[in-house]
Design a protein around this motif. Sequence first.
Motif, PDB file in Angstrom:
ATOM      1  N   SER A 108       0.810  -1.219   0.000  1.00 24.33           N
ATOM      2  CA  SER A 108       0.000   0.000   0.000  1.00 24.33           C
ATOM      3  C   SER A 108       0.842   1.268   0.000  1.00 24.33           C
ATOM      4  O   SER A 108       0.302   2.375  -0.066  1.00 24.33           O
ATOM      5  N   PHE A 109       2.176   1.130   0.098  1.00 26.80           N
ATOM      6  CA  PHE A 109       3.026   2.321   0.171  1.00 26.80           C
ATOM      7  C   PHE A 109       2.867   3.198  -1.068  1.00 26.80           C
ATOM      8  O   PHE A 109       2.846   4.428  -0.965  1.00 26.80           O
ATOM      9  N   LYS A 110       2.774   2.588  -2.240  1.00 29.98           N
ATOM     10  CA  LYS A 110       2.647   3.371  -3.473  1.00 29.98           C
ATOM     11  C   LYS A 110       1.382   4.212  -3.451  1.00 29.98           C
ATOM     12  O   LYS A 110       1.403   5.409  -3.781  1.00 29.98           O
ATOM     13  N   GLU A 111       0.256   3.596  -3.057  1.00 28.38           N
ATOM     14  CA  GLU A 111      -1.002   4.335  -2.992  1.00 28.38           C
ATOM     15  C   GLU A 111      -0.920   5.447  -1.957  1.00 28.38           C
ATOM     16  O   GLU A 111      -1.373   6.577  -2.207  1.00 28.38           O
ATOM     17  N   LEU A 112      -0.346   5.154  -0.799  1.00 27.24           N
ATOM     18  CA  LEU A 112      -0.260   6.159   0.250  1.00 27.24           C
ATOM     19  C   LEU A 112       0.588   7.343  -0.203  1.00 27.24           C
ATOM     20  O   LEU A 112       0.198   8.507  -0.005  1.00 27.24           O
ATOM     21  N   ALA A 113       1.732   7.074  -0.820  1.00 27.18           N
ATOM     22  CA  ALA A 113       2.585   8.166  -1.294  1.00 27.18           C
ATOM     23  C   ALA A 113       1.877   8.984  -2.374  1.00 27.18           C
ATOM     24  O   ALA A 113       2.017  10.222  -2.423  1.00 27.18           O
ATOM     25  N   THR A 114       1.116   8.315  -3.223  1.00 29.32           N
ATOM     26  CA  THR A 114       0.369   9.026  -4.263  1.00 29.32           C
ATOM     27  C   THR A 114      -0.655   9.973  -3.658  1.00 29.32           C
ATOM     28  O   THR A 114      -0.774  11.141  -4.054  1.00 29.32           O
ATOM     29  N   TYR A 115      -1.420   9.485  -2.674  1.00 27.02           N
ATOM     30  CA  TYR A 115      -2.427  10.338  -2.044  1.00 27.02           C
ATOM     31  C   TYR A 115      -1.780  11.499  -1.293  1.00 27.02           C
ATOM     32  O   TYR A 115      -2.285  12.632  -1.311  1.00 27.02           O
ATOM     33  N   TRP A 116      -0.671  11.220  -0.620  1.00 29.91           N
ATOM     34  CA  TRP A 116       0.038  12.306   0.054  1.00 29.91           C
ATOM     35  C   TRP A 116       0.451  13.384  -0.955  1.00 29.91           C
ATOM     36  O   TRP A 116       0.319  14.586  -0.696  1.00 29.91           O
ATOM     37  N   HIS A 117       0.996  12.950  -2.086  1.00 30.14           N
ATOM     38  CA  HIS A 117       1.439  13.905  -3.101  1.00 30.14           C
ATOM     39  C   HIS A 117       0.268  14.738  -3.615  1.00 30.14           C
ATOM     40  O   HIS A 117       0.388  15.965  -3.760  1.00 30.14           O
ATOM     41  N   LEU A 118      -0.864  14.097  -3.864  1.00 32.23           N
ATOM     42  CA  LEU A 118      -2.034  14.828  -4.356  1.00 32.23           C
ATOM     43  C   LEU A 118      -2.540  15.821  -3.314  1.00 32.23           C
ATOM     44  O   LEU A 118      -2.907  16.962  -3.645  1.00 32.23           O
ATOM     45  N   LEU A 119      -2.565  15.401  -2.062  1.00 32.50           N
ATOM     46  CA  LEU A 119      -2.971  16.323  -1.000  1.00 32.50           C
ATOM     47  C   LEU A 119      -1.985  17.471  -0.872  1.00 32.50           C
ATOM     48  O   LEU A 119      -2.381  18.637  -0.700  1.00 32.50           O
ATOM     49  N   THR A 168      -0.177  18.812  -3.078  1.00 32.15           N
ATOM     50  CA  THR A 168      -0.235  19.733  -4.212  1.00 32.15           C
ATOM     51  C   THR A 168      -1.661  20.199  -4.507  1.00 32.15           C
ATOM     52  O   THR A 168      -1.937  20.729  -5.593  1.00 32.15           O
ATOM     53  N   HIS A 169      -2.578  19.955  -3.554  1.00 27.73           N
ATOM     54  CA  HIS A 169      -3.956  20.454  -3.645  1.00 27.73           C
ATOM     55  C   HIS A 169      -4.690  19.919  -4.876  1.00 27.73           C
ATOM     56  O   HIS A 169      -5.491  20.622  -5.491  1.00 27.73           O
ATOM     57  N   GLN A 170      -4.425  18.677  -5.211  1.00 23.29           N
ATOM     58  CA  GLN A 170      -5.108  18.052  -6.338  1.00 23.29           C
ATOM     59  C   GLN A 170      -6.227  17.150  -5.826  1.00 23.29           C
ATOM     60  O   GLN A 170      -6.143  16.615  -4.714  1.00 23.29           O
ATOM     61  N   PRO A 171      -7.275  16.939  -6.627  1.00 25.36           N
ATOM     62  CA  PRO A 171      -8.365  16.051  -6.201  1.00 25.36           C
ATOM     63  C   PRO A 171      -7.884  14.608  -6.079  1.00 25.36           C
ATOM     64  O   PRO A 171      -6.989  14.170  -6.817  1.00 25.36           O
ATOM     65  N   LEU A 172      -8.474  13.886  -5.149  1.00 25.65           N
ATOM     66  CA  LEU A 172      -8.095  12.491  -4.920  1.00 25.65           C
ATOM     67  C   LEU A 172      -8.987  11.566  -5.737  1.00 25.65           C
ATOM     68  O   LEU A 172     -10.201  11.759  -5.783  1.00 25.65           O
ATOM     69  N   PRO A 173      -8.420  10.560  -6.367  1.00 32.53           N
ATOM     70  CA  PRO A 173      -9.256   9.606  -7.113  1.00 32.53           C
ATOM     71  C   PRO A 173     -10.042   8.731  -6.161  1.00 32.53           C
ATOM     72  O   PRO A 173      -9.494   8.066  -5.309  1.00 32.53           O
ATOM     73  N   GLY A 174     -11.289   8.816  -6.265  1.00 31.47           N
ATOM     74  CA  GLY A 174     -12.062   7.828  -5.459  1.00 31.47           C
ATOM     75  C   GLY A 174     -13.023   8.341  -4.418  1.00 31.47           C
ATOM     76  O   GLY A 174     -14.141   7.997  -4.418  1.00 31.47           O
ATOM     77  N   THR A 175     -12.725   9.014  -3.431  1.00 33.39           N
ATOM     78  CA  THR A 175     -11.493   9.532  -2.881  1.00 33.39           C
ATOM     79  C   THR A 175     -11.000   8.627  -1.770  1.00 33.39           C
ATOM     80  O   THR A 175     -11.718   7.728  -1.331  1.00 33.39           O
TER      81      THR A 175
END
Length: 473
Positions: free
Chosen positions: A302-313, A315-322
């Motif tokens: 799950s590290f890849k998903e967690l790092a992706t969500y952190w990056h989106l948060l 940089t103020h980008q919307p989260l997929p899903g969320t």
Amino acid sequence: MLKIALVATALAGVVSAAPASAGPLRWSACPGSPVLQCSKVTVPLDYRHPDGRKIDVAVSRLSAAKPEKRRGVLLMNPGGPGVAGLRAPTAQPFPQAVRDSYDIVSFDPRGVGASAGLTCNLTDAQRTAAANPPYPHNPADVAKSAELAKQIAKQCTTSDTADLLPFITTANTARDMDRIREALGVSKVSYYGESYGTYLGAVYTTLFPERSDRVVLDSSLPPEGYDVEALRAQALGFELRFPDFARYAAAKDQQYHLGATPAAVTAKYYELADRLERKPESGFDGTAFRGFTSGEIRNDASFKELATYWHLLDTHQPLPGTAAAKEDSDRGTFPVGYLGVLCGDSQWPTSVRTYQRNVETDRVRYPMYGAYTANIRACAYWPAPAEPKVRITSGGPADVLMVQNLRDPATPLPGALRTRWAFGGRARMVTADQGGHVAYGAGANACLNDAATAYLVDGKFPARDRFCPAERS
């Protein structure tokens, strides 16, 4: 003294009363599954009165892949508490040798799903807060959480299923397991349990040592089970596990931009939590961020998903899903059954001031997560447990294999070691130098995985406790 004597007499009756026959199981196809069979076992609601009111426990079975190699029944529990188990036999990543050797049987524990499921008539916000109260910044926040916890407890203890609550305990679920064993027509069952399921297995093999065959406990709770101290210990587990994710994210800083060093990634955690607390984004506030992070660091995958969500948060980008919706969905499936066992098993502190002190203490001891796990829950306003806990002891055959990750965020190693000590000569423990919650199958350590499989399939019980070094890719 008279009260103590009466309790002891009642408990002796619970444990030793001769069970009425559960009767053979009648299997039919499980809805939505091409391979699972489903049935039900009728059990007493109150084992002190076995001829009284009954409830049905829903059971599922995945038959041995190679009937000619079948050696028996492997009963399992996927953890929780409050998690439905009917689909667990197909969801669990058992190696093929285990699937060949056993009928794998699971069930919805009493109070959950199709087994007399509890209802508290909670709103969506209450369901989220039932297991995950808001992050407390100060004593006033704890007092606000106390009012919410009190209301949740009131709704649960006055709901249509409130009469079930005194009997939704780990000990009674263990007694249900023995009724399932009887209905399956076997004299002994093997068992695999993870997380909370380790405590359930420990209680079962303590109450019925002569009826357990090969027992594997994966990621163990302390011998007292899931009580207030076990919950607080998750803050220690978070601190021990988080560096694994921090190293992962730092090594991929050019991709995620969360920090080029583990220390920088750790600082980013505090920065995001504080910012989201002040101004939630994408449905995420500080509490949801901490809870989502805690869940995602339980598995390296799950590290890849967690790092992706952190990056989106970040940089103020919307989260997929969320991710917030995912977290709410995961929590929303179980909180009522979770509270039923969590509060029904243990006596929790009742003073708000106690929780306020705990929050401030753990904020200092474990600054990443301590205030969150120390906050007050509905258990503070729950009726007192109907019976004392089952004391885990060394009485019984040497048939308990414990497997454990060194850096487990949910059931940290110190609590598991105490359970190992309680079992004494009954148990052996295999510990792997890896992180994450759930060690067998989910982890990549062949030393640990092979030890558990060899025991379940071939009965190779380790002569002594064992440490498995980290395996480098």
